[in-house]
Scaffold this motif. Structure first.
Motif, PDB file in Angstrom:
ATOM      1  N   TYR A 136       0.903  -1.040   0.106  1.00  0.00           N
ATOM      2  CA  TYR A 136       0.174  -0.072   0.055  1.00  0.00           C
ATOM      3  C   TYR A 136       0.862   1.107  -0.008  1.00  0.00           C
ATOM      4  CZ  TYR A 136      -3.341   3.418   1.802  1.00  0.00           C
ATOM      5  OH  TYR A 136      -4.320   4.503   1.811  1.00  0.00           O
ATOM      6  N   ARG A 137       0.736   2.253  -0.890  1.00  0.00           N
ATOM      7  CA  ARG A 137       1.154   3.523  -1.099  1.00  0.00           C
ATOM      8  C   ARG A 137       2.563   3.337  -1.424  1.00  0.00           C
ATOM      9  NH1 ARG A 137       0.384   6.763   4.060  1.00  0.00           N
ATOM     10  NH2 ARG A 137       1.246   8.542   2.824  1.00  0.00           N
ATOM     11  N   MET A 138       3.164   2.360  -1.992  1.00  0.00           N
ATOM     12  CA  MET A 138       4.417   2.227  -2.580  1.00  0.00           C
ATOM     13  C   MET A 138       4.374   2.337  -4.102  1.00  0.00           C
ATOM     14  SD  MET A 138       7.151   1.618  -0.250  1.00  0.00           S
ATOM     15  CE  MET A 138       7.225   1.301   1.377  1.00  0.00           C
ATOM     16  N   ASN A 139       5.222   2.835  -4.435  1.00  0.00           N
ATOM     17  CA  ASN A 139       5.518   2.940  -6.022  1.00  0.00           C
ATOM     18  C   ASN A 139       7.050   3.027  -6.571  1.00  0.00           C
ATOM     19  OD1 ASN A 139       5.377   3.410  -8.790  1.00  0.00           O
ATOM     20  ND2 ASN A 139       5.490   5.657  -8.657  1.00  0.00           N
ATOM     21  N   ALA A 140       7.360   1.634  -6.899  1.00  0.00           N
ATOM     22  CA  ALA A 140       8.897   1.340  -7.225  1.00  0.00           C
ATOM     23  C   ALA A 140       9.066   1.240  -8.619  1.00  0.00           C
ATOM     24  CB  ALA A 140       9.101   0.010  -6.560  1.00  0.00           C
ATOM     25  N   GLU A 141      10.239   1.746  -9.127  1.00  0.00           N
ATOM     26  CA  GLU A 141      10.613   1.707 -10.410  1.00  0.00           C
ATOM     27  C   GLU A 141      11.964   1.006 -10.545  1.00  0.00           C
ATOM     28  OE1 GLU A 141      10.765   5.521 -11.729  1.00  0.00           O
ATOM     29  OE2 GLU A 141       8.302   5.763 -11.863  1.00  0.00           O
ATOM     30  N   LEU A 142      12.344   0.154 -11.652  1.00  0.00           N
ATOM     31  CA  LEU A 142      13.583  -0.117 -11.814  1.00  0.00           C
ATOM     32  C   LEU A 142      14.457   0.312 -13.055  1.00  0.00           C
ATOM     33  CD1 LEU A 142      15.345  -2.786 -10.964  1.00  0.00           C
ATOM     34  CD2 LEU A 142      14.174  -4.241 -12.565  1.00  0.00           C
ATOM     35  N   SER A 143      15.402   0.515 -13.024  1.00  0.00           N
ATOM     36  CA  SER A 143      16.473   0.874 -13.918  1.00  0.00           C
ATOM     37  C   SER A 143      17.780   0.072 -13.805  1.00  0.00           C
ATOM     38  CB  SER A 143      16.469   2.394 -14.053  1.00  0.00           C
ATOM     39  OG  SER A 143      17.179   2.816 -12.843  1.00  0.00           O
ATOM     40  N   SER A 144      18.561   0.210 -14.792  1.00  0.00           N
ATOM     41  CA  SER A 144      19.964  -0.328 -14.728  1.00  0.00           C
ATOM     42  C   SER A 144      21.056   0.609 -14.790  1.00  0.00           C
ATOM     43  CB  SER A 144      19.979  -1.521 -15.792  1.00  0.00           C
ATOM     44  OG  SER A 144      19.003  -2.425 -15.785  1.00  0.00           O
ATOM     45  N   MET A 145      22.309   0.073 -14.480  1.00  0.00           N
ATOM     46  CA  MET A 145      23.595   0.859 -14.493  1.00  0.00           C
ATOM     47  C   MET A 145      24.442  -0.291 -15.084  1.00  0.00           C
ATOM     48  SD  MET A 145      24.288   2.813 -10.946  1.00  0.00           S
ATOM     49  CE  MET A 145      24.128   1.164  -9.771  1.00  0.00           C
ATOM     50  N   LEU A 146      25.491   0.158 -15.751  1.00  0.00           N
ATOM     51  CA  LEU A 146      26.567  -0.571 -16.247  1.00  0.00           C
ATOM     52  C   LEU A 146      27.702  -0.732 -15.456  1.00  0.00           C
ATOM     53  CD1 LEU A 146      28.019  -2.286 -18.653  1.00  0.00           C
ATOM     54  CD2 LEU A 146      29.086  -0.135 -19.405  1.00  0.00           C
ATOM     55  N   GLY A 147      27.628  -2.182 -14.670  1.00  0.00           N
ATOM     56  CA  GLY A 147      28.592  -2.450 -13.701  1.00  0.00           C
ATOM     57  C   GLY A 147      30.013  -2.290 -13.873  1.00  0.00           C
ATOM     58  N   VAL A 148      30.881  -2.143 -12.970  1.00  0.00           N
ATOM     59  CA  VAL A 148      32.389  -2.255 -13.155  1.00  0.00           C
ATOM     60  C   VAL A 148      32.601  -3.419 -13.304  1.00  0.00           C
ATOM     61  CG1 VAL A 148      32.618  -0.262 -11.556  1.00  0.00           C
ATOM     62  CG2 VAL A 148      32.727  -2.406 -10.759  1.00  0.00           C
ATOM     63  N   LEU A 149      33.958  -3.639 -13.935  1.00  0.00           N
ATOM     64  CA  LEU A 149      34.637  -4.668 -13.994  1.00  0.00           C
ATOM     65  C   LEU A 149      36.024  -4.785 -13.828  1.00  0.00           C
ATOM     66  CD1 LEU A 149      33.689  -7.797 -15.582  1.00  0.00           C
ATOM     67  CD2 LEU A 149      35.150  -7.051 -17.635  1.00  0.00           C
ATOM     68  N   PRO A 150      36.644  -5.917 -13.253  1.00  0.00           N
ATOM     69  CA  PRO A 150      36.060  -7.013 -12.489  1.00  0.00           C
ATOM     70  C   PRO A 150      34.634  -6.620 -11.660  1.00  0.00           C
ATOM     71  CG  PRO A 150      38.540  -7.038 -12.233  1.00  0.00           C
ATOM     72  CD  PRO A 150      38.050  -5.598 -12.774  1.00  0.00           C
ATOM     73  N   SER A 151      33.860  -7.503 -11.540  1.00  0.00           N
ATOM     74  CA  SER A 151      32.725  -7.282 -10.915  1.00  0.00           C
ATOM     75  C   SER A 151      32.774  -7.948  -9.329  1.00  0.00           C
ATOM     76  CB  SER A 151      31.584  -7.902 -11.530  1.00  0.00           C
ATOM     77  OG  SER A 151      30.369  -7.687 -10.832  1.00  0.00           O
ATOM     78  N   TYR A 152      33.149  -7.214  -8.500  1.00  0.00           N
ATOM     79  CA  TYR A 152      33.442  -7.732  -7.066  1.00  0.00           C
ATOM     80  C   TYR A 152      33.275  -6.598  -6.239  1.00  0.00           C
ATOM     81  CZ  TYR A 152      38.330  -5.773  -7.020  1.00  0.00           C
ATOM     82  OH  TYR A 152      39.216  -4.833  -6.877  1.00  0.00           O
ATOM     83  N   THR A 153      32.981  -7.178  -4.723  1.00  0.00           N
ATOM     84  CA  THR A 153      32.529  -6.258  -3.665  1.00  0.00           C
ATOM     85  C   THR A 153      33.356  -5.007  -3.489  1.00  0.00           C
ATOM     86  OG1 THR A 153      31.486  -8.169  -2.426  1.00  0.00           O
ATOM     87  CG2 THR A 153      31.988  -6.190  -1.069  1.00  0.00           C
ATOM     88  N   ALA A 154      34.515  -5.391  -3.336  1.00  0.00           N
ATOM     89  CA  ALA A 154      35.307  -4.033  -2.814  1.00  0.00           C
ATOM     90  C   ALA A 154      35.360  -2.856  -4.082  1.00  0.00           C
ATOM     91  CB  ALA A 154      36.847  -4.281  -2.706  1.00  0.00           C
ATOM     92  N   LEU A 155      35.525  -3.199  -5.186  1.00  0.00           N
ATOM     93  CA  LEU A 155      35.374  -2.349  -6.560  1.00  0.00           C
ATOM     94  C   LEU A 155      33.959  -1.869  -6.600  1.00  0.00           C
ATOM     95  CD1 LEU A 155      36.834  -0.524  -8.581  1.00  0.00           C
ATOM     96  CD2 LEU A 155      36.646  -2.755  -9.806  1.00  0.00           C
ATOM     97  N   GLY A 156      32.981  -2.677  -6.564  1.00  0.00           N
ATOM     98  CA  GLY A 156      31.501  -2.315  -6.533  1.00  0.00           C
ATOM     99  C   GLY A 156      31.091  -1.223  -5.740  1.00  0.00           C
ATOM    100  N   MET A 157      31.536  -1.488  -4.359  1.00  0.00           N
ATOM    101  CA  MET A 157      31.086  -0.789  -3.019  1.00  0.00           C
ATOM    102  C   MET A 157      31.834   0.514  -3.084  1.00  0.00           C
ATOM    103  SD  MET A 157      29.022  -2.255  -1.043  1.00  0.00           S
ATOM    104  CE  MET A 157      28.254  -3.871  -0.638  1.00  0.00           C
ATOM    105  N   ALA A 158      33.029   0.656  -3.602  1.00  0.00           N
ATOM    106  CA  ALA A 158      33.736   1.881  -3.746  1.00  0.00           C
ATOM    107  C   ALA A 158      32.987   2.680  -4.825  1.00  0.00           C
ATOM    108  CB  ALA A 158      35.189   1.676  -3.923  1.00  0.00           C
TER     109      ALA A 158
END
Length: 330
Positions: A116-138
Motif C-alpha cells: 500500500y502506497r509504495m511506487n517502485a521503479e527499476l532501472s539499470s547501470m553498467l557495472g564495473v569490471l571486474p565485478s566484485y565487492t570492494a570495487l563495486g562498493m567503492a
C-alpha cells in the motif's frame, strides 16, 4: 532487462521449490531437476557466456559503455547529487544489498508495488569490471578518484573504504553516514530517527546473499538467501519510509552473481597456463595486477576503462561463464 532475466528467475524459483521435495528423498522431481540444470547450463549460461566473450573480443572491453546505461561509478554524481541539489531539505536513503542481481531486483520491484502506497521503479547501470565487492562498493560512494594500493586494495580519494566505519567517514563529506541494515532494523523508531538525525545521505549496507552464497559451507543456500533478501529489503524500505520519513529510497548492488545448482565440471574451468607473479588479487572470476599482459585463456583489460580508476591496474576475466581453476571454492 526485457527477457533474459527470466531464465535466471525461473531457474531460481524451480530450484527453490524442488529442493525440499528432493531433500526428502522423493524421486518425482529428480529426473526433471537434472534436465532443468542441463538446459539452464548448456542452453542458457554457456551460450550467453559465449556471446559475452564475443562482444568483449570485438572491442566492447576497450569501450565499456552502453547508450542509456550510466556507469556504476557515476551513481552518486548522476543519481543522488541531483536529488540533493533540488532542495536543502532533501535527503537520500540508499540501500546497497551485496550480490543483489537484476532478476531479484525485478521481483523486489513487484513486491514493493504490491505494498500500500509504495511506487517502485527499476532501472539499470553498467557495472564495473571486474565485478566484485570492494570495487563495486567503492564505485557507489561519492568520490573524486578511485585508485588501487600496491596490495590491490581499492582506494576512494586515496583512502581505504573497507568496512562501515571507513565508508561513514567518506560519506561525512556529503553530510552523510553509513550503517548496517541489521543494526538499523533493531532500533526503535525514536532511536533510529536520532541515529540518522542531521544526515542528508544515509547509506544502508545489507548482506544476505553474498554472506551465504560466497561461503563454501552455505553456498548451496544461495537461492534461499535471495528469497530472504527480497523479504528483508521490503521490510527495510518500509522502515525507511514509515520510521525515518524517507520520501525516496534507492536500492542497488555492488555486483550480481552466477549460480547453478550442480557443481561446475571441467569444461566450466579456465586452467590458466601460469599464475602471474605480479598478480595482487586472484579469485574465481578475476585476477588483478599491474602489467599482466594478455593470455589466450582470459580476457585482458584495464580497470581504468571498465571502472574509471586511476593508476594503470589491469585484470584478467575468464572467458564465457568459466571460473578460474587455480583457487579454491566452487
Amino acid at each position: 532487462q526485457k527477457d533474459l532475466y527470466r531464465f535466471d528467475r525461473l531457474y531460481r524459483r524451480f530450484c527453490t521449490r524442488a529442493k525440499p521435495a528432493i531433500g526428502q528423498g522423493w524421486d518425482l522431481l529428480k529426473t526433471l531437476a537434472k534436465e532443468v540444470d542441463r538446459i539452464y547450463d548448456h542452453g542458457f549460461l554457456q551460450p550467453l557466456g559465449i556471446e559475452w566473450s564475443r562482444l568483449l573480443d570485438q572491442g566492447f572491453l576497450e569501450q565499456w559503455s552502453i547508450a542509456g546505461l550510466p556507469p556504476q561509478q557515476t551513481f552518486f554524481a548522476r543519481t543522488i547529487r541531483p536529488h540533493l541539489n533540488e532542495s536543502d531539505r532533501k535527503r537520500a536513503f540508499v540501500i546497497i544489498s551485496d550480490a543483489f542481481r537484476y532478476e531479484a531486483a525485478k521481483e523486489l520491484t513487484e513486491a514493493l508495488n504490491s505494498v500500500y502506497r509504495m511506487n517502485a521503479e527499476l532501472s539499470s547501470m553498467l557495472g564495473v569490471l571486474p565485478s566484485y565487492t570492494a570495487l563495486g562498493m567503492a564505485s557507489l560512494l561519492p568520490h573524486e578518484t578511485l585508485t588501487y594500493s600496491d596490495a590491490g586494495d581499492v582506494l576512494v580519494d586515496g583512502k581505504s573504504v573497507a568496512g562501515t566505519e571507513a565508508r561513514d567517514k567518506q560519506l561525512a563529506i556529503v553530510e552523510g553516514m553509513a550503517c548496517q541494515a541489521k543494526d538499523l532494523l533493531l532500533m526503535k523508531k525514536e532511536d533510529a530517527r536520532q541515529f540518522t538525525s542531521g544526515k542528508r545521505v544515509i547509506y544502508i549496507y545489507h548482506n544476505v546473499i553474498d554472506a551465504r552464497g560466497d561461503s563454501a559451507s552455505t553456498e548451496d543456500e544461495t537461492f534461499e538467501a535471495v528469497s530472504d533478501c527480497i523479504s528483508e529489503l521490503v521490510t527495510l524500505v518500509q522502515f525507511c519510509v514509515n520510521q525515518l520519513n524517507a520520501a525516496k529510497v534507492w536500492v542497488t548492488a555492488d555486483h550480481g552473481f552466477l549460480f547453478q545448482q550442480q557443481a561446475p565440471d571441467e569444461t566450466d574451468k579456465s586452467k590458466l597456463s601460469h599464475k602471474p607473479a605480479n598478480a595482487v588479487k586472484v579469485k574465481k572470476r578475476y585476477v588483478i595486477g599491474p602489467d599482466l599482459g594478455a593470455v589466450p585463456e582470459a580476457h585482458h583489460g584495464a580497470v581504468a576503462v571498465t571502472a574509471g580508476t586511476e593508476g594503470g591496474m589491469e585484470f584478467w576475466a575468464p572467458r564465457a561463464a568459466n571460473r578460474i581453476h587455480f583457487t579454491g571454492g566452487a
